[in-house]
Design an enzyme around this catalytic site. Sequence first.
Site, PDB file in Angstrom:
ATOM      1  CE  LYS A  53      -3.728  -2.256   2.099  1.00 32.83           C
ATOM      2  NZ  LYS A  53      -4.720  -2.630   3.384  1.00 32.83           N
ATOM      3  CD  GLN A  97      -3.285  -4.249   6.577  1.00 35.80           C
ATOM      4  OE1 GLN A  97      -3.238  -3.118   5.992  1.00 35.80           O
ATOM      5  NE2 GLN A  97      -4.147  -5.240   6.370  1.00 35.80           N
ATOM      6  CG  ASP A 120      -9.609   0.135   4.953  1.00 34.04           C
ATOM      7  OD1 ASP A 120      -9.436  -0.038   3.937  1.00 34.04           O
ATOM      8  OD2 ASP A 120      -8.774  -0.442   6.119  1.00 34.04           O
TER       9      ASP A 120
END
Length: 299
Positions: A53, A97, A120
Amino acid sequence: MTTVIDGKQAAASVIEAVTSAAAGYEKQTGGKVGLAVVIVGNDPASHAYVGSKSKMAKQCGFNSVQHTLPEETTQEELMALVATLNADASIHGVLVQLPLPKHLQSDAVIQAILPEKDVDGLNILNAGKLAVGDLETGLISCTPAGAMLLVRQIHGTDLSGLNALVIGRSNLFGKPMAQLLLAANATVTIGHSRSHDLASLGRNADILVAAVGRAQMVKVDWIKPGATVIDVGINRIPAPEKGEGKSRLVGDVAFDECVAVAGAISPVPGGVGPMTIAMLMANTAIAAYRTAGLTAPKF
Ligand code: NAP
């Protein structure tokens, strides 16, 4: 002739558009699009995801910041970092994460991220906007947004008259995917572990999306001839043919048999997987444009 959906190529197109949007942002504001990725602990798979990412964010021309915290980080320390990133005007997207180490409460951390920086799409405000059919002002969870882009490649934007089956009802994927399909006018069924006879629900589906986490569960006799099959599952299975102790990735769909009946099918790897990271970059660019009061690009 079955179309094998090329997720790598679709993701590359999104990345190209994001890169140009990031350059446009810089030209108009003098600043860079900023993404902060936070990782706690030593899980190798999570480190690999975070690494790719951060790398992709740099490739898009973003200001990419990674915070790597030790396993023993406390809830208070993590919440304090999220608060700092929320307050940092140079950061437009914050991603923590998952999964977090067991002693940390993921939900509290995720809900603490400002909705406008929640790239997200997991904050309840963003989930709620999607649930009420507002696809314009929130941020949509990356994997369903990416899977939907693949569906649009095959069927266009209006799914009127088409039956869709989503197998899986997680907040991360199944529910937002079903809402995106519904917003595009599909007639949507959500299957899960308590559903009876998924095979016959599948045979009625023009679009079948599998997000279960069970290797090759969807068999050929679940597929309506000509249907579009989107495989979200990522499962590692032993691959003795590659050598002792080796493994390989497969989806939730038995690709080799279903490819003969489907009209279009996404493979694993190389289908939905690459789309997730591309849509994360897209969400970050959208967040930056909105913060600057500019019209956000569409992907
Ligand atoms: P999850 O939270 O574990 O949800 C799995 C869903 O599958 C649940 O709704 C569960 O039903 C349902 N299920 C489990 N066993 C079933 C069965 N035998 N029959 C029917 N339904 C069953 O997983 P998730 O986060 O949604 O992820 C699903 C899969 O997608 C995983 O393989 C994951 O690795 C993959 N994934 C991939 C990406 C990507 O980037 N490509 C991103 C996210 C997820 P209940 O609700 O009844 O328990």
